[in-house]
Design a protein around this motif. Structure first.
Motif, PDB file in Angstrom:
ATOM      1  N   SER A  83       6.436   1.716  -6.354  1.00 41.17           N
ATOM      2  CA  SER A  83       5.725   0.785  -7.223  1.00 41.17           C
ATOM      3  C   SER A  83       4.264   1.200  -7.391  1.00 41.17           C
ATOM      4  CB  SER A  83       5.868  -0.664  -6.737  1.00 41.17           C
ATOM      5  OG  SER A  83       5.923  -0.717  -5.350  1.00 41.17           O
ATOM      6  N   VAL A  84       3.613   1.564  -6.292  1.00 44.85           N
ATOM      7  CA  VAL A  84       2.221   2.004  -6.423  1.00 44.85           C
ATOM      8  C   VAL A  84       2.157   3.298  -7.236  1.00 44.85           C
ATOM      9  CG1 VAL A  84       0.154   2.726  -5.197  1.00 44.85           C
ATOM     10  CG2 VAL A  84       1.578   0.917  -4.251  1.00 44.85           C
ATOM     11  N   GLY A  85       3.040   4.228  -6.912  1.00 49.10           N
ATOM     12  CA  GLY A  85       3.024   5.533  -7.579  1.00 49.10           C
ATOM     13  C   GLY A  85       3.253   5.413  -9.075  1.00 49.10           C
ATOM     14  N   ILE A  86       4.190   4.546  -9.480  1.00 51.11           N
ATOM     15  CA  ILE A  86       4.482   4.401 -10.911  1.00 51.11           C
ATOM     16  C   ILE A  86       3.283   3.814 -11.648  1.00 51.11           C
ATOM     17  CG2 ILE A  86       5.783   2.994 -12.547  1.00 51.11           C
ATOM     18  CD1 ILE A  86       8.267   3.544 -11.016  1.00 51.11           C
TER      19      ILE A  86
ATOM     20  N   LEU B 104       1.950   5.853   1.924  1.00 47.40           N
ATOM     21  CA  LEU B 104       0.736   6.402   1.316  1.00 47.40           C
ATOM     22  C   LEU B 104       0.865   7.915   1.124  1.00 47.40           C
ATOM     23  CD1 LEU B 104      -2.286   5.368   0.665  1.00 47.40           C
ATOM     24  CD2 LEU B 104      -2.829   6.848   2.577  1.00 47.40           C
ATOM     25  N   VAL B 105       1.460   8.577   2.117  1.00 42.14           N
ATOM     26  CA  VAL B 105       1.591  10.027   2.055  1.00 42.14           C
ATOM     27  C   VAL B 105       2.592  10.435   0.963  1.00 42.14           C
ATOM     28  CG1 VAL B 105       2.371  12.014   3.361  1.00 42.14           C
ATOM     29  CG2 VAL B 105       0.965  10.321   4.471  1.00 42.14           C
ATOM     30  N   GLN B 106       3.605   9.603   0.711  1.00 43.34           N
ATOM     31  CA  GLN B 106       4.643   9.971  -0.260  1.00 43.34           C
ATOM     32  C   GLN B 106       4.265   9.642  -1.697  1.00 43.34           C
ATOM     33  OE1 GLN B 106       8.482   8.502   0.583  1.00 43.34           O
ATOM     34  NE2 GLN B 106       8.762   9.920   2.258  1.00 43.34           N
ATOM     35  N   GLN B 107       3.337   8.714  -1.841  1.00 46.16           N
ATOM     36  CA  GLN B 107       3.072   8.149  -3.144  1.00 46.16           C
ATOM     37  C   GLN B 107       2.572   9.171  -4.183  1.00 46.16           C
ATOM     38  OE1 GLN B 107      -0.082   7.156  -5.106  1.00 46.16           O
ATOM     39  NE2 GLN B 107      -0.693   6.821  -3.014  1.00 46.16           N
ATOM     40  N   PRO B 108       1.810  10.227  -3.803  1.00 39.99           N
ATOM     41  CA  PRO B 108       1.373  11.200  -4.816  1.00 39.99           C
ATOM     42  C   PRO B 108       2.523  11.839  -5.596  1.00 39.99           C
ATOM     43  CG  PRO B 108       0.206  11.594  -2.783  1.00 39.99           C
ATOM     44  CD  PRO B 108       1.217  10.539  -2.491  1.00 39.99           C
TER      45      PRO B 108
ATOM     46  N   VAL C 127       9.402   1.776   2.569  1.00 41.59           N
ATOM     47  CA  VAL C 127       8.540   2.906   2.208  1.00 41.59           C
ATOM     48  C   VAL C 127       8.755   3.288   0.749  1.00 41.59           C
ATOM     49  CG1 VAL C 127       8.158   5.359   2.566  1.00 41.59           C
ATOM     50  CG2 VAL C 127       8.303   3.835   4.523  1.00 41.59           C
ATOM     51  N   VAL C 128      10.024   3.418   0.347  1.00 41.86           N
ATOM     52  CA  VAL C 128      10.286   3.839  -1.030  1.00 41.86           C
ATOM     53  C   VAL C 128       9.802   2.778  -2.019  1.00 41.86           C
ATOM     54  CG1 VAL C 128      12.087   4.384  -2.695  1.00 41.86           C
ATOM     55  CG2 VAL C 128      12.158   5.388  -0.429  1.00 41.86           C
TER      56      VAL C 128
ATOM     57  N   MET D  35      -7.623  12.737  -6.475  1.00 43.66           N
ATOM     58  CA  MET D  35      -7.329  11.982  -5.261  1.00 43.66           C
ATOM     59  C   MET D  35      -5.944  12.350  -4.729  1.00 43.66           C
ATOM     60  SD  MET D  35      -8.992   8.290  -6.127  1.00 43.66           S
ATOM     61  CE  MET D  35      -8.169   7.394  -4.828  1.00 43.66           C
ATOM     62  N   MET D  36      -5.001  12.530  -5.636  1.00 44.14           N
ATOM     63  CA  MET D  36      -3.655  12.904  -5.198  1.00 44.14           C
ATOM     64  C   MET D  36      -3.672  14.307  -4.578  1.00 44.14           C
ATOM     65  SD  MET D  36      -1.998  10.289  -5.732  1.00 44.14           S
ATOM     66  CE  MET D  36      -3.231   9.040  -5.962  1.00 44.14           C
TER      67      MET D  36
END
Lengths: 311, 334
Positions: A124-127, A180-184, A118-119, A147-148
């Motif tokens: 990686s997506v979030g950065i 997905l929920v954590q990425q913002p 998850v992390v 979107m965030m």
């Protein structure tokens, strides 16, 4: 841990033949370890976490029984120290006679796996998204941040639950949903850090020297934004474990007979007033793991946050 | 201040549209035919299928479908439950007071305990009191609350038999719901023991739901307080010879509370996520349990409507917190 080698800050200075870069890196690690080890809780957390990692890796060697073998005649056996208990099942057995301790040991694998996956995905997506938003600004930034906001408008667990309803229950889908929920959070952090760094002189210098956008984003700016991201990664590692366990508990995460701790709790719920141990131990395992990670997270924040270092 | 309000409100509109798109897409992203999912009927004839398709507007282009959906929303039509055939909004409004009552009690408990505890920890920084309080707070923050709830049930309902296991009030009592808040309704009913029963049902869920917000508020209060206690004006107040209680309570606290108010506001999402788990454990008839049950019953119309309503609540509360923040901290308004 590599950091344990550099306990003595002077060791780095006395290094012979090492390049300057190696020395500064070592010195930085030593400084980090110095501040990290000031926080006693963080060091305890690190030891506990290391122990959990060892248990997870060596699970087949340590576990006294198979996590899935059902022992007939040993249903809901209490822990060994209770009168009806047996020392061959130290923490007792569950409703179908599986050894609780072995299931907990194997469960550590799932929880750490969930945390790591998850992390990694969320970071990686979030950065990347955050870098793009903070570096280019303008319309693309507005669209990304709106979107965030939309993702953050939902309670995380509810959104994860609904996503799993769409994708279908299971561990992999639960991990995707939680990531997905954590990425913002990573997007916001990266964006804020990038916006702070972008106007600095070293970035301008690199641009004048002819660095491309990609190079500026990933090579020049990103390495200077990592501190808050590392702290956030530690915190969301524990949130990921908690959320995955919660989804498992609701029947939407890992499916039985997987020895995932949250799923074990869901299976144990109906025996709550008859067999306290099937309910107590899986939850305790979650709590200890999450607590150890959060202790480490606090220490990381103290060691990496220059604002707090002064005090 | 009014301009500040309008600018914040304007920011909400794109988010709300986005949230409605998420809810709108939800039914269409599910595996399977959305008409079957919405109608909940199996083995229907082709004629019936076409009839439903027209009824739900699936014969229209996607943009038109969304436009119709949005118009319905603005008229208060959030869809109809597949299982109960009642309007989703009506179900939501029936169940929401239960969640609101539980959440309000939980956040009150979290504030009443968390803020003073955080202040004491900051004032006595480094003492054993500070360390044990903050240690406990970290445990609370790390707590899997679904397990915590089960533990409390084992102890207080199983072993000690002090509290009931589930529900909002004992079945012995029956009275019409006037406010939807069981504590108030039971008092109004005038029935002997009804209030007591309502309280005993409420205690454990409140403690469980309050655990994480309590820990967060205590930690935040402590760090905000520590920051403020190091400021020059606090030193000035001290050196003027003001009594310590006055310095802490009047000079430091007022400024330390600014970030704490934001933290409390941010707990709304935490509370609603926690309500999903807490209500499931204690069979509390609120919207959290309603959502989980609907996911399992595949009542996707309810999930779709509930998702939107819950997000709307969070957005409205965040707006209120923003405004409050602007009110207590004039610097932010500009």
């Amino acid at each position: 841990m590599a950091t344990t080698n550099t306990k003595d800050p002077n060791a780095a200075v006395g290094l012979e033949g090492g390049t300057v870069i190696a020395v500064t890196r070592r010195a930085r690690l030593a400084e980090f370890w110095y501040y990290f080890s000031q926080n006693r809780g963080a060091v305890i957390g690190l030891y506990i976490f290391a122990a959990i990692v060892v248990i997870a890796v060596l699970a087949p060697l340590i576990a006294p029984h198979s996590p899935s073998v059902q022992n007939r005649g040993a249903f809901l056996l209490p822990p060994a120290w209770e009168t009806a208990g047996s020392w061959s099942f130290i923490l007792g057995t569950d409703a179908v006679g599986r050894d609780l301790l072995s299931r907990l040991i194997y469960g550590a694998r799932f929880s750490l796996f969930i945390g790591v996956v998850v992390v990694s995905v969320a970071v990686s997506v979030g950065i990347i998204v955050g870098l793009v938003a903070g570096y280019f600004r303008g319309a693309i930034d507005t669209v990304i941040m709106r979107m965030m906001d939309i993702i953050l408008a939902f309670p995380s667990l509810l959104l994860a639950l609904v996503l799993v309803a769409i994708l279908g229950p299971g561990l992999v889908n639960a991990m995707i949903a939680i990531a997905l929920v954590q990425q913002p959070h990573y997007v916001r952090l990266t964006r804020a850090a990038v916006m702070g760094e972008k106007g600095r002189e070293y970035v301008t210098a690199a641009r004048v020297a002819g660095a491309s956008n990609l190079r500026l984003m990933f090579k020049t700016i990103l390495p200077n934004c990592t501190a808050p991201l590392i702290v956030q990664a530690a915190l969301s590692f524990s949130t990921a474990i908690l959320d995955a366990a919660a989804l498992g508990f609701l029947g939407m995460g890992a499916q039985p007979p997987t020895p995932e701790w949250g799923t074990m709790l869901a299976e144990a719920r109906e025996f709550i007033l008859r067999a306290w141990w099937v309910v107590t131990f899986p939850g305790l395992a979650i709590l200890i793991t999450v607590l150890a990670i959060n202790l480490m997270g606090d220490g990381l924040r103290d060691a990496l946050d220059p604002k707090l270092k002064r005090s | 201040m009014f301009r500040f309000f309008l600018s914040r409100l304007a920011l909400l509109i794109p988010t709300f549209i986005g949230v409605s798109i998420v809810a709108f897409s939800f039914i269409r992203l599910l595996p399977g035919d959305p008409i079957m999912l919405l109608a909940g009927e199996r083995g229907m004839t082709e004629e019936r299928y076409q009839q439903l398709r027209a009824l739900y507007g699936f014969d229209q282009p996607l943009v038109m479908q969304y436009f119709t959906y949005l118009t319905d929303l603005l008229q208060g039509d959030f869809g109809t439950s597949i299982v109960t055939k009642r309007p989703v909004l009506q179900e939501f409004l029936t169940l929401f007071p239960a969640t609101l009552e539980l959440s309000l009690c939980a956040i009150l408990l979290a504030i009443i305990v968390g803020v003073p505890v955080g202040i004491i920890a900051a004032v006595r920084r480094g003492s054993w009191l500070d360390q044990s309080v903050m240690g406990t707070a970290l445990v609370g923050y790390s707590m899997p609350i679904f397990w915590w709830g089960l533990l409390l049930i084992i102890l207080f309902s199983g072993i000690l038999q002090w509290t009931p296991v589930s529900g909002r009030i004992s079945l012995l009592y029956y009275f019409p719901s006037t406010t939807g808040f069981m504590l108030i309704d039971s008092l109004l009913s005038g029935q002997d023991g009804a209030f007591r029963s309502a309280v005993s049902h409420l205690v454990l869920p409140t403690v469980v739901l309050a655990t994480i917000p309590l820990a967060v508020i205590a930690r935040q209060t402590r760090s905000a307080m520590l920051e403020v206690l190091g400021e020059d004006y606090v030193r000035t107040a001290r050196s003027k010879g003001l009594p310590p209680l006055r310095v802490i309570g009047l000079h430091a606290l007022r400024n330390a509370l600014i970030p704490v108010v934001t933290t409390i506001g941010l707990q709304v999402g935490v509370l609603l996520a926690g309500a999903i788990l807490t209500e499931t454990i204690f069979s509390w008839p609120g919207i959290g349990k309603w959502m989980v049950d609907s996911v399992f019953k595949r009542d996707y119309a309810v999930v779709q409507g509930g998702l939107l309503l819950i997000a709307a609540i969070i957005m409205i509360v965040n707006l209120i917190v923003d405004l409050l923040y602007g009110l207590i901290n004039p610097r932010i308004r500009h």
